[in-house]
Design a protein around this motif. Structure first.
Motif, short mmCIF file in Angstrom:
data_model
loop_
_atom_site.label_atom_id
_atom_site.label_comp_id
_atom_site.label_asym_id
_atom_site.label_seq_id
_atom_site.Cartn_x
_atom_site.Cartn_y
_atom_site.Cartn_z
N GLU A 1 0.87 5.37 0.00
CA GLU A 1 -0.03 6.46 0.31
C GLU A 1 0.69 7.81 0.19
O GLU A 1 1.38 8.24 1.11
CB GLU A 1 -0.56 6.32 1.75
N LYS B 1 0.87 -1.18 0.00
CA LYS B 1 0.00 0.00 0.00
C LYS B 1 0.90 1.23 0.00
O LYS B 1 1.75 1.40 0.88
CB LYS B 1 -0.87 0.01 1.25
N TYR C 1 -2.14 -1.89 5.88
CA TYR C 1 -2.49 -0.52 5.61
C TYR C 1 -1.55 0.35 6.45
O TYR C 1 -1.48 0.21 7.67
CB TYR C 1 -3.95 -0.29 6.00
#
Length: 332
Positions: free
Chosen positions: A20, A18, A99
């Protein structure tokens, strides 16, 4: 990345990686649910048919020029789609296995991960197939110049949660480097042998070239001597040509002068001829006139002569008659 799934240790929506940034990042999973790039999602659960516990190779491509994402599973394309035309920004946070901001059990990746790397350009089909062909493939190392993020660097980063190193049976980076250096050494030795052979051939060729060069020097000296003699002959020929040219120019000037005189004389002769022709025409006309007069006079004289002859004949006849009469009288 090379992935091995363990569904017993999975969260509901496991994430392999992930990323970001401030907005529009990327999320990739190992079961086909997450294939998310800059706000566009591609679901491929039905295409992920690899059993748990087995290694498989997955490659996610995204082109910033065509705005297209493509997913490869074990070297074959299993899905592709156009994405939003947005920029994937740098400076974000990347997390493997969960996450980044939440680190929830819902997103826990419970399998094994090996050789995860990020590249600075879109890989070719051949490069991807080479990576997928063998878990110990060295294709990643061959593409080291375009690896923006290397697996060797990732495993040195800070870890959280339950992370255990496993044995894959592949050589370590140190062993790979040693093998690469050994292979490089063999290549260098082979090239050295090739260069030595080429050097020997070059030396032989150089010896032949020197011999040929000496022969060429001798030929060059002969040619130079011949050239000097030819240049001397050429110089003499040029001098002779200049003299001949001067004589010819003098003769040409004399000829031109003579021609000019002849031309002048010819013009005078033509003028005289023209006058003579005119005078001849006039003389011819006078002679014709005089001839006509002579003919006329001759004709007149001829007529007078005819008349005289006729008169003479008549006189003769008269005289003959009178003579006859006289003779007759005398007889009496």
């Amino acid at each position: 990345a090379v992935v091995s799934t363990q569904s017993a240790h999975y969260g509901r929506d496991p994430m392999v990686v992930k990323y970001e940034p401030n907005s529009y990042g990327m999320i990739f999973g190992d079961d086909g649910h997450y294939n998310y790039v800059v706000g566009s999602q591609l679901h491929l659960q039905s295409e992920y048919n690899v059993p748990d516990g087995e290694w498989f190779h997955v490659c996610w491509l995204w082109s910033a020029s065509s705005y297209t994402t493509t997913v490869y599973l074990n070297g074959k394309i299993i899905g592709s789609t156009a994405t939003n035309q947005r920029e994937l920004r740098t400076g974000g946070t990347m997390c493997l296995g969960n996450y980044a901001r939440v680190k929830s059990s819902l997103y826990t990746f419970g399998g094994d991960l090996f050789k995860f790397s990020i590249y600075s350009r879109v890989l070719t089909d051949t490069e991807i197939r080479n990576m997928a062909s063998d878990i110990c493939s060295n294709e990643e190392e061959n593409l080291n110049s375009i690896r923006s993020l290397r697996w060797e660097d990732i495993i040195l980063q800070e870890r959280s949660g339950s992370v255990t190193e496993i044995t894959t049976g592949c050589p370590s980076p140190e062993e790979i480097e040693a093998g690469r250096q050994a292979k490089m050494l063999r290549l260098i030795e082979e090239r050295l042998e090739t260069f030595e052979s080429r050097l020997q051939n070059t030396e032989q060729e150089l010896a032949r070239t020197k011999t040929s060069l000496l022969q060429s020097d001798t030929k060059l000296e002969n040619v130079t001597a011949s050239l000097t003699a030819t240049q001397e002959k050429l110089k003499n020929s040029e001098q002779e040509l200049a003299e001949t040219k001067s004589i010819l120019n003098q003769r040409l000037n004399q000829t031109e002068n003579k021609l000019e005189n002849v031309t002048t004389s010819l013009k005078t002769t033509q003028e005289k001829l023209k006058n003579s022709e005119q005078e001849l025409a006039e003389t011819k006309s006078n002679l014709n006139q005089r001839l006509e007069n002579v003919i006329t006079s001759l004709t007149s004289t001829q007529n007078k002569l005819n008349d005289t002859e006729q008169e003479l004949a008549e006189t003769k006849s008269t005289l003959n008659q009178r003579l006859n009469q006289t003779e007759n009288k005398l007889k009496m």
